[in-house]
Design an enzyme around this catalytic site. Sequence first.
Site, PDB file in Angstrom:
ATOM      1  N   ASP A   1       0.785  -1.176   0.176  1.00  0.00           N
ATOM      2  CA  ASP A   1      -0.107   0.043   0.081  1.00  0.00           C
ATOM      3  C   ASP A   1       0.680   1.347   0.063  1.00  0.00           C
ATOM      4  OD1 ASP A   1      -2.114  -1.640   0.469  1.00  0.00           O
ATOM      5  OD2 ASP A   1      -1.928  -1.770   2.651  1.00  0.00           O
TER       6      ASP A   1
ATOM      7  N   GLU B   1     -11.653   1.141  -3.251  1.00  0.00           N
ATOM      8  CA  GLU B   1     -10.657   1.660  -2.269  1.00  0.00           C
ATOM      9  C   GLU B   1      -9.396   2.171  -2.680  1.00  0.00           C
ATOM     10  OE1 GLU B   1     -10.149  -2.192  -0.290  1.00  0.00           O
ATOM     11  OE2 GLU B   1      -8.605  -2.896  -1.477  1.00  0.00           O
TER      12      GLU B   1
END
Length: 519
Positions: free
Chosen positions: A14, A174
């Site tokens: 991420d 997301e």
Amino acid sequence: MEYYNPIIPGFYPDPSICRVGNDYYLVTSSFELFPGVPLFHSDDLIHWEQIGCVLNRESQLPLGRCQPSQGIWAPTIRYHKGRFYMVTTNMSGKGNFYVWTDDIRGEWSDPIWVSQKGIDPSLFFDDDGTVYLLSTFDGPKGQGIGQSILDLETGKLLTEPKPVWYGSGGKYPEGPHLYKWDGLYYLMIAEGGTEYGHMETIARSRSPWGPYESCPRNPILTHRDTALDQFQAVGHADLVDTPDGELWAVFHGIRTTQYMLHHIGRETMLAPVYRDKDGWPVISGGNPITPHMRVTSIKREVPRETGKASSESAGAFQEHFDDGRLSYCWSYLRNPDTANYTLSTRPSFLGLTAGCDFLDGCGSPTFIGRRQQHFFVNVQAVVEFSPENENSQAGITVFHTNEHHYDLLVTRKNGEKAVLLRKRVGDMITESQPVYVPEKTPLALSVQASKLEYIFSAGAVGESPKVVGKGRTQLLSTECMVSTFTGCLFGLFAQGAGTAWFDSFTYLPACEEPAEEKR
């Protein structure tokens, strides 16, 4: 210019990035590890050095009884008017929050919590001074991306969160990041789940509130249809520009060991970006991401030899515990009991005293670990330990979760000091035959890792080690567990009773793959 992916190997998923002048700063998720949110610096986007962690106090990051793969998810880092901001989710805490600092190498503030729900929060600073907070949002059409206006000083929402885009049709939209180019707002998100169908998509609008027009070429980044010998699960990207106006993307992906199995975790990768004649970003020229990338070049001359990063985050690493502090690459499991760790009692030794928690639980065992970053690597720890009984254990572990780890431990068997390999896979625990060792001699504990296997050895320092046992990497793979988001670490530990004194730790990547394991 040539460089190699991943640019930050090992369990660093991420990624989010920002630039200040000629300097780039990058953060990644950390889940149940403490300190949280590893922070990296680079001046060329290729060579990265960890300069700390954003969350290094329990007041910033409470992780008591944090379950595996909970804790810190998907941070975003941004720079605005001389100040750095990092916004993220503590899945084991109160939700979304941000911290700030005026000194990127110094301390960060305590959390400023926000009431906006969802995960993967991101900040966007508009030209007129408006600050937008984005995150996932459960709206009338299902999960999408929500947005509100934020009072940056207090964390108060100035508007109620509102859904702005539900994505291009993939599951789990997301990881939102908002950019502004040529007067248009571009909203880039991850879709498809952070699995083999992972992808990155983008849409744009004349207003930050939408309506958003989906890019006709979505997804703009994915490997969902590539052969399994290439990077997989590519996505969750962030964009950054260079001082010369070039555009680059950082994102994560995985390297498989065999059919749909990976155990190192999601790793940070890099690709160039250009905008087509209609203004849409094109990542890697629309081509798959490869380990060896040849690109037109960052216009600034790369001052070092190209190749894998030369920092402690990616190459050979030795720790002699003589600096009075641990290197930044080390992590604890949840918030540590600092009374169980010492670097000062014996100079140039790390002392680990067993606490009440074990590796098998969700507490905070006496443990420090660093990420496995290479398939082929030799790891060794030198330890002095006098076990009191069979419950007194210390050694080196290949650790993925509390239910999935291989432990090469020094203990007592039949009244004698011994080394054995204990393997836990779910609710199955096996132990090797003990290898008996001298009582007072320092021991060298070794792990030889390859794509498919770990080989564990032990012996007195200066003598030929004996193989204690072996373990398959397959059984520490994410796909063999219940959907973990983490990767394997090599850890040092003590549990049950007693104090172990570690004299050194060596992490040495192998130069090439053994012939029988090459594909």
